[in-house]
Design a protein around this motif. Structure first.
Motif, PDB file in Angstrom:
ATOM      1  N   VAL A  66     -35.938  39.423  18.633  1.00  0.00           N
ATOM      2  CA  VAL A  66     -34.799  39.348  17.709  1.00  0.00           C
ATOM      3  C   VAL A  66     -33.543  39.947  18.332  1.00  0.00           C
ATOM      4  N   PHE A  67     -33.598  41.226  18.671  1.00  0.00           N
ATOM      5  CA  PHE A  67     -32.389  41.904  19.144  1.00  0.00           C
ATOM      6  C   PHE A  67     -32.054  41.596  20.597  1.00  0.00           C
ATOM      7  N   ALA A  68     -33.037  41.268  21.405  1.00  0.00           N
ATOM      8  CA  ALA A  68     -32.734  40.904  22.793  1.00  0.00           C
ATOM      9  C   ALA A  68     -31.820  39.682  22.832  1.00  0.00           C
ATOM     10  N   ASP A 103     -28.276  40.664  20.643  1.00  0.00           N
ATOM     11  CA  ASP A 103     -27.437  41.678  21.287  1.00  0.00           C
ATOM     12  C   ASP A 103     -27.279  41.444  22.793  1.00  0.00           C
ATOM     13  N   LYS A 104     -27.924  40.376  23.269  1.00  0.00           N
ATOM     14  CA  LYS A 104     -27.809  39.991  24.686  1.00  0.00           C
ATOM     15  C   LYS A 104     -28.196  41.126  25.638  1.00  0.00           C
ATOM     16  N   VAL A 105     -29.407  41.652  25.428  1.00  0.00           N
ATOM     17  CA  VAL A 105     -29.957  42.666  26.323  1.00  0.00           C
ATOM     18  C   VAL A 105     -31.336  42.195  26.791  1.00  0.00           C
ATOM     19  N   ALA A 106     -31.839  42.798  27.879  1.00  0.00           N
ATOM     20  CA  ALA A 106     -33.162  42.432  28.391  1.00  0.00           C
ATOM     21  C   ALA A 106     -34.236  42.809  27.384  1.00  0.00           C
ATOM     22  N   MET A 144     -30.947  45.429   9.282  1.00  0.00           N
ATOM     23  CA  MET A 144     -29.799  45.832  10.096  1.00  0.00           C
ATOM     24  C   MET A 144     -29.371  44.701  11.041  1.00  0.00           C
ATOM     25  N   PRO A 145     -28.057  44.479  11.219  1.00  0.00           N
ATOM     26  CA  PRO A 145     -27.587  43.341  12.023  1.00  0.00           C
ATOM     27  C   PRO A 145     -27.648  43.556  13.532  1.00  0.00           C
ATOM     28  N   THR A 146     -27.673  44.800  13.988  1.00  0.00           N
ATOM     29  CA  THR A 146     -27.682  45.067  15.426  1.00  0.00           C
ATOM     30  C   THR A 146     -28.802  46.032  15.781  1.00  0.00           C
ATOM     31  N   ILE A 147     -29.136  46.060  17.058  1.00  0.00           N
ATOM     32  CA  ILE A 147     -30.206  46.950  17.508  1.00  0.00           C
ATOM     33  C   ILE A 147     -29.818  48.407  17.350  1.00  0.00           C
ATOM     34  N   TRP A 148     -28.509  48.705  17.432  1.00  0.00           N
ATOM     35  CA  TRP A 148     -28.071  50.091  17.327  1.00  0.00           C
ATOM     36  C   TRP A 148     -28.212  50.611  15.906  1.00  0.00           C
ATOM     37  N   LEU A 149     -27.882  49.789  14.913  1.00  0.00           N
ATOM     38  CA  LEU A 149     -28.068  50.199  13.527  1.00  0.00           C
ATOM     39  C   LEU A 149     -29.552  50.262  13.166  1.00  0.00           C
ATOM     40  N   ALA A 150     -30.328  49.314  13.697  1.00  0.00           N
ATOM     41  CA  ALA A 150     -31.770  49.341  13.468  1.00  0.00           C
ATOM     42  C   ALA A 150     -32.369  50.611  14.075  1.00  0.00           C
TER      43      ALA A 150
END
Length: 428
Positions: free
Chosen positions: A261-263, A266-269, A326-332
């Motif tokens: 989901v977040f990869a 949020d465009k991360v590995a 949560m919409p982003t990995i940081w908020l999650a």
């Protein structure tokens, strides 16, 4: 209850310091292994959710099956020698992951994961039974909180470093680090005096037990009978099992939310996203454990320990459920961090209460029965949730399991409010 601070405990209690040092190093290696094992299986199996679920099940089911035997074993034999032997066996097993290169090799990953879980069950049983004797009654909460907070701090650092190592150097380096960590742990335990891992007179009682040729099944049954006959102990085990119906899916959720989901959003590995969630969860548990000593003393002196445990479980479940929306990995990660602070503080207080309730000659069996029951439900939860991902999203699963884990606190408060369970007067 005037206990030592964490730093005073480490400075003044040499045996605890040695055991703690070994755990810190081996836990760091364990999390290197865990992130690398999930990663290499994900790569080899082309991200199939079934493969990840199997890794998690092989990590939990063997522990569940062998934990009762491990508890009886360490109540009967040298806890120090058990810890040393299992550490050395885990060195060889950790290196077995180096041979996982193709889909046909996945069975090696499953086998090594299962063996690490089995040997870990014996090590944890011996360590948990020995800690109250090493710290003493006064410093048990501080010792427990420090042990667990260090474990979860290393979960954060190990997950982050393991994810970085896997991405930059490769999975093999993580497995080698894990093997080396077990060697250091074995040496630290070897420095412990044998007599400090048991209460005075406990070793003699254990010898008499062996002379009577009692079977391990008899020892295991004795632990179960004790649990059934002591309602506060049974209530703690029941709360842990009920929590695991939802909380048991946490590893699967972090892998699926992070890698899938977040990869993408949020465009991360994928490994970086998974490691970020483990870092947040581990740091939350670390903070929760670190404040547990003061929190525990505060609520105990006011006779509110029961209320704290119940509401801690309820609130951690609600906040965990928020992670799913949560919409982003940081908020999650923030929601996960807060929920784990609540869970960490609650768990340290609850685990200390359990150790204070159970006599030394039964502590190994009761603690492993507690862990085995929780892990059994954890395993079933993982299996059901892995299957459910065919029909629901990881976000929906997060909300459902968070709310389900919180019901443990509600049930806990109800049984005490109804007068079905009461603590001994000395612990109220």
């Amino acid at each position: 209850m005037d206990s030592l601070t964490y730093m005073q405990l480490l400075r003044r209690n040499r045996s605890f310091r040695r055991l703690w040092t070994g755990q810190v190093i081996s836990e760091l290696g364990n999390w290197f292994n865990f992130i690398a094992a999930l990663g290499i299986v994900r790569v080899v199996a082309n991200a199939a959710p079934e493969a990840t679920t199997l890794v998690l099940l092989f990590r939990m089911v063997p522990f569940t099956l062998f934990a009762p035997l491990a508890g009886a074993f360490v109540d009967r034999w040298s806890r120090r020698k058990v810890m040393i032997a299992t550490d050395l066996l885990r060195v060889a097993v950790a290196l077995g992951f180096l041979y996982v290169r193709r889909p046909q090799d996945l069975w090696i990953a499953y086998l090594c994961t299962a063996l690490l879980a089995i040997f870990g069950a014996f090590f944890e049983a011996a360590k948990n039974a020995a800690v109250p004797n090493i710290t003493g009654e006064r410093d048990l909460l501080a010792g427990n909180a420090l042990m667990f907070s260090s474990r979860f701090l290393l979960m954060s650092l190990g997950a982050a470093l393991g994810g970085w190592t896997a991405a930059r150097v490769g999975y093999q380096a993580a497995f080698i680090i894990n093997a080396a960590s077990f060697l250091v742990s074995a040496y630290s335990v070897w420095l412990l005096p044998e007599e400090e891992t048991r209460q005075v007179g406990s070793a003699e009682a254990s010898t008499e037990t062996r002379k009577a040729h009692r079977g391990y099944w008899t020892d295991i049954r004795e632990g179960w009978v004790y649990i059934v006959q002591h309602r506060p102990v049974a209530a703690i085990l029941g709360a842990n099992i009920l929590w695991a119906t939802g909380g048991g899916a946490v590893n699967l959720i972090m892998d699926r939310l992070g890698a899938l989901v977040f990869a993408a959003s949020d465009k991360v590995a994928p490994d970086t996203a998974v490691a970020a969630l483990y870092f947040a969860g581990g740091m939350g548990l670390f903070v929760g454990m670190m404040i547990a000593r003061r929190v525990g003393i505060y609520f105990e002196t006011r006779g509110r320990t029961i209320v704290f445990i119940g509401w801690g479980l309820i609130l951690q479940g609600l906040v965990f459920a928020l992670m799913g929306v949560m919409p982003t990995i940081w908020l999650a990660s923030l929601m996960l961090f807060v929920s784990r602070i609540l869970l960490g503080a609650e768990f340290a207080v609850q685990e200390t209460l359990l150790m204070r309730l159970v006599p030394d000659n039964l502590r190994g069996r009761v603690s492993t029965t507690d862990r085995a029951g929780e892990i059994l439900i954890w395993s079933l939860s993982t299996a059901v949730c892995g299957w459910s991902l065919q029909g629901i999203t990881p976000r929906s699963l997060t909300v459902i399991t968070g709310l389900l884990s919180g019901t443990a606190g509600l049930a806990w408060l109800i049984v005490f409010a109804a007068g079905q369970v009461r603590l001994p007067k000395t612990l109220r």
